[in-house]
Design a protein around this motif. Structure first.
Motif, short mmCIF file in Angstrom:
data_model
loop_
_atom_site.label_atom_id
_atom_site.label_comp_id
_atom_site.label_asym_id
_atom_site.label_seq_id
_atom_site.Cartn_x
_atom_site.Cartn_y
_atom_site.Cartn_z
N THR A 96 0.86 -1.18 0.00
CA THR A 96 0.00 0.00 0.00
C THR A 96 0.89 1.23 0.00
O THR A 96 1.65 1.47 0.94
CB THR A 96 -0.93 0.02 1.22
OG1 THR A 96 -1.84 -1.09 1.12
CG2 THR A 96 -1.72 1.32 1.30
N VAL A 97 0.81 2.01 -1.06
CA VAL A 97 1.64 3.20 -1.22
C VAL A 97 1.01 4.40 -0.51
O VAL A 97 1.70 5.19 0.13
CB VAL A 97 1.84 3.53 -2.72
CG1 VAL A 97 2.65 4.81 -2.90
CG2 VAL A 97 2.51 2.36 -3.43
N ARG A 98 -0.31 4.49 -0.57
CA ARG A 98 -0.99 5.66 -0.01
C ARG A 98 -2.45 5.31 0.28
O ARG A 98 -3.10 4.63 -0.49
CB ARG A 98 -0.94 6.83 -0.99
CG ARG A 98 -1.64 8.11 -0.56
CD ARG A 98 -1.36 9.22 -1.57
NE ARG A 98 -2.06 10.46 -1.23
CZ ARG A 98 -3.23 10.82 -1.75
NH1 ARG A 98 -3.83 10.04 -2.64
NH2 ARG A 98 -3.80 11.96 -1.42
N THR A 99 -2.94 5.77 1.43
CA THR A 99 -4.35 5.62 1.77
C THR A 99 -4.88 6.95 2.28
O THR A 99 -4.26 7.59 3.14
CB THR A 99 -4.56 4.55 2.85
OG1 THR A 99 -4.07 3.29 2.38
CG2 THR A 99 -6.04 4.39 3.18
N VAL A 100 -6.00 7.38 1.76
CA VAL A 100 -6.70 8.56 2.26
C VAL A 100 -8.05 8.09 2.77
O VAL A 100 -8.91 7.67 1.99
CB VAL A 100 -6.89 9.62 1.15
CG1 VAL A 100 -7.70 10.81 1.68
CG2 VAL A 100 -5.55 10.09 0.61
N GLU A 101 -8.25 8.09 4.09
CA GLU A 101 -9.50 7.60 4.66
C GLU A 101 -10.69 8.46 4.26
O GLU A 101 -11.79 7.96 4.04
CB GLU A 101 -9.39 7.55 6.19
CG GLU A 101 -8.38 6.54 6.72
CD GLU A 101 -8.86 5.11 6.56
OE1 GLU A 101 -10.07 4.91 6.32
OE2 GLU A 101 -8.01 4.20 6.66
N GLY A 102 -10.48 9.77 4.16
CA GLY A 102 -11.54 10.66 3.73
C GLY A 102 -12.79 10.54 4.59
O GLY A 102 -12.74 10.34 5.80
N VAL A 103 -13.96 10.61 3.93
CA VAL A 103 -15.22 10.62 4.65
C VAL A 103 -15.53 9.28 5.31
O VAL A 103 -16.36 9.20 6.23
CB VAL A 103 -16.38 11.02 3.72
CG1 VAL A 103 -16.23 12.46 3.25
CG2 VAL A 103 -16.46 10.08 2.52
N GLN A 104 -14.86 8.21 4.86
CA GLN A 104 -15.08 6.89 5.44
C GLN A 104 -14.71 6.85 6.92
O GLN A 104 -15.32 6.13 7.72
CB GLN A 104 -14.26 5.84 4.67
CG GLN A 104 -14.30 4.43 5.22
CD GLN A 104 -15.64 3.75 5.01
OE1 GLN A 104 -16.27 3.91 3.98
NE2 GLN A 104 -16.07 2.97 5.99
N GLU A 105 -13.70 7.66 7.29
CA GLU A 105 -13.14 7.58 8.65
C GLU A 105 -14.15 7.92 9.74
O GLU A 105 -14.16 7.30 10.80
CB GLU A 105 -11.92 8.50 8.75
CG GLU A 105 -11.18 8.38 10.06
CD GLU A 105 -9.91 9.19 10.07
OE1 GLU A 105 -9.14 9.04 11.04
OE2 GLU A 105 -9.67 9.98 9.13
N HIS A 106 -15.00 8.92 9.49
CA HIS A 106 -15.88 9.39 10.57
C HIS A 106 -17.37 9.18 10.28
O HIS A 106 -18.21 9.54 11.10
CB HIS A 106 -15.62 10.87 10.83
CG HIS A 106 -14.21 11.17 11.26
ND1 HIS A 106 -13.69 10.71 12.45
CD2 HIS A 106 -13.21 11.84 10.62
CE1 HIS A 106 -12.42 11.11 12.56
NE2 HIS A 106 -12.11 11.78 11.47
N TRP A 107 -17.69 8.58 9.14
CA TRP A 107 -19.09 8.37 8.80
C TRP A 107 -19.71 7.31 9.71
O TRP A 107 -19.13 6.26 9.94
CB TRP A 107 -19.20 7.92 7.34
CG TRP A 107 -20.60 7.68 6.88
CD1 TRP A 107 -21.61 8.58 6.82
CD2 TRP A 107 -21.14 6.45 6.39
NE1 TRP A 107 -22.75 8.00 6.33
CE2 TRP A 107 -22.49 6.68 6.05
CE3 TRP A 107 -20.61 5.17 6.19
CZ2 TRP A 107 -23.32 5.69 5.53
CZ3 TRP A 107 -21.43 4.18 5.69
CH2 TRP A 107 -22.77 4.43 5.36
N GLU A 108 -20.88 7.61 10.23
CA GLU A 108 -21.60 6.66 11.08
C GLU A 108 -22.83 6.16 10.34
O GLU A 108 -23.79 6.90 10.14
CB GLU A 108 -21.99 7.33 12.41
CG GLU A 108 -20.78 7.68 13.28
CD GLU A 108 -21.19 8.09 14.68
OE1 GLU A 108 -22.40 8.02 14.98
OE2 GLU A 108 -20.31 8.47 15.45
N MET A 109 -22.78 4.91 9.95
CA MET A 109 -23.86 4.32 9.17
C MET A 109 -25.08 4.06 10.04
O MET A 109 -24.97 3.54 11.14
CB MET A 109 -23.37 3.00 8.57
CG MET A 109 -24.43 2.22 7.82
SD MET A 109 -23.77 0.69 7.14
CE MET A 109 -23.12 -0.06 8.63
#
Length: 311
Positions: A96-109
């Motif tokens: 894995t060279v790069r990961t951007v969590e973005g909106v996935q990190e704090h979204w509560e389903m």
């Protein structure tokens, strides 16, 4: 349309680097691959996840055209999950060279009532706490499945065990299974996964196929070893494991019927999943899944049945 299989996973923008070339900013994510694979086998499925405001509209349209509704995918302010991966000459190995969590990190389903009534709950490769939150909302499901990732097995050890205690099936590749079990033996690792709670475990061996483990009601452990579909010049294995899981879930929608699939159902599902996963590797990203039609898949399944028939 009724929902039998509910698929939750990342919806991503991927950059893929393999010995065959490079693809920049293409549609990806565990949820996308699993949903595209499942729709080859059932119309009774739904995808849930989250994207940012930067998610291309053409990707949404492409999914809808292929029969995957995006109506349960939330869009919130911020960046879409992004991943860059680089594969070695032996494409069983990647970095894995790069990961951007973005909106996935704090979204509560928070699932709507219709989705909570699903028969099969499919938690693809996101963090164990997020998978657990999804499965907690799908308690009426007859069958639940969760995929795992080595880094999260290490970082989220407690949640990994918690997840394994409630899920019906766990899927790991060789490296993940051995990391979880603390052993160099994939067969022993499969047994240890079962000991942690699930009735079924699948250990994926990449180009070596996969092994299905089952703890029957009388305590007997059953095994089914499925070879891989032979690939001469694979282009990109990204999403193969996610597609395997989605195809298996799609197949099981025809077997669940308010109860549990039989051992023979599970073996057939694994074989079908193997065929779909191999198809993914023939092109970069989701290209093969977008192109594959149900009629062609049926032909491939028959060819695979002939390849593996021994009596």
């Amino acid at each position: 349309m009724s929902i039998k299989a509910l698929i939750y996973g990342t919806i991503a923008i991927d950059t893929l680097i393999t010995p065959s070339g490079r693809a920049n900013s293409v549609l990806g994510g565990s949820g996308i691959y699993a949903a595209l694979a499942a729709r080859l086998l059932t119309d009774e499925m739904a995808l849930v996840g989250v994207v940012g405001t930067d998610f291309p509209q053409e990707y949404k349209m492409a999914m809808e055209v292929r029969g995957v509704s995006m109506q349960h995918v939330a869009q919130v302010e911020g960046e879409t999950f992004a991943w860059t991966g680089q594969y070695e000459d032996d494409m069983n190995n990647r970095t894995t060279v790069r990961t951007v969590e973005g909106v996935q990190e704090h979204w509560e389903m928070e699932l709507c009532p219709e989705l909570k009534e699903c028969a099969i709950a499919v938690a693809t490769n996101v963090t164990p706490p997020l998978q657990y939150r999804m499965l907690e909302q799908c308690r009426k499901a007859s069958f639940s499945m969760a995929d795992f990732m080595k880094s999260w097995i290490i970082r989220e050890r407690e949640y990994t065990h918690k997840l394994l205690s409630v899920v019906d099936m766990a899927l790991m590749n060789d490296e993940e299974a051995r990391e979880f079990a603390g052993t160099d033996d994939s067969l022993e690792a499969g047994y240890k996964i079962l000991e942690a709670g699930p009735r079924y475990a699948i250990v994926k061996h990449g180009s070596g196929g996969s092994t299905l483990f089952h703890r029957a009601g009388d305590g007997e452990i059953k095994l089914f070893r499925c070879p891989a579909w032979p690939l001469v010049h694979p282009q990109d294995p990204t999403g193969a494991g996610d597609s395997y899981m989605g195809a298996l879930a799609g197949y099981l929608t025809h077997c669940i019927n308010g109860g549990n699939p039989t051992w023979e159902d599970m073996k057939s599902g694994v074989a079908v999943a193997t065929v779909v996963a191999a198809a993914v590797c023939e092109k970069f990203g989701t290209v093969s899944l977008f192109a594959l039609k149900r009629a062609e898949l049926a032909e491939r399944i028959e060819r695979f049945r002939e390849m593996t028939r021994w009596n």
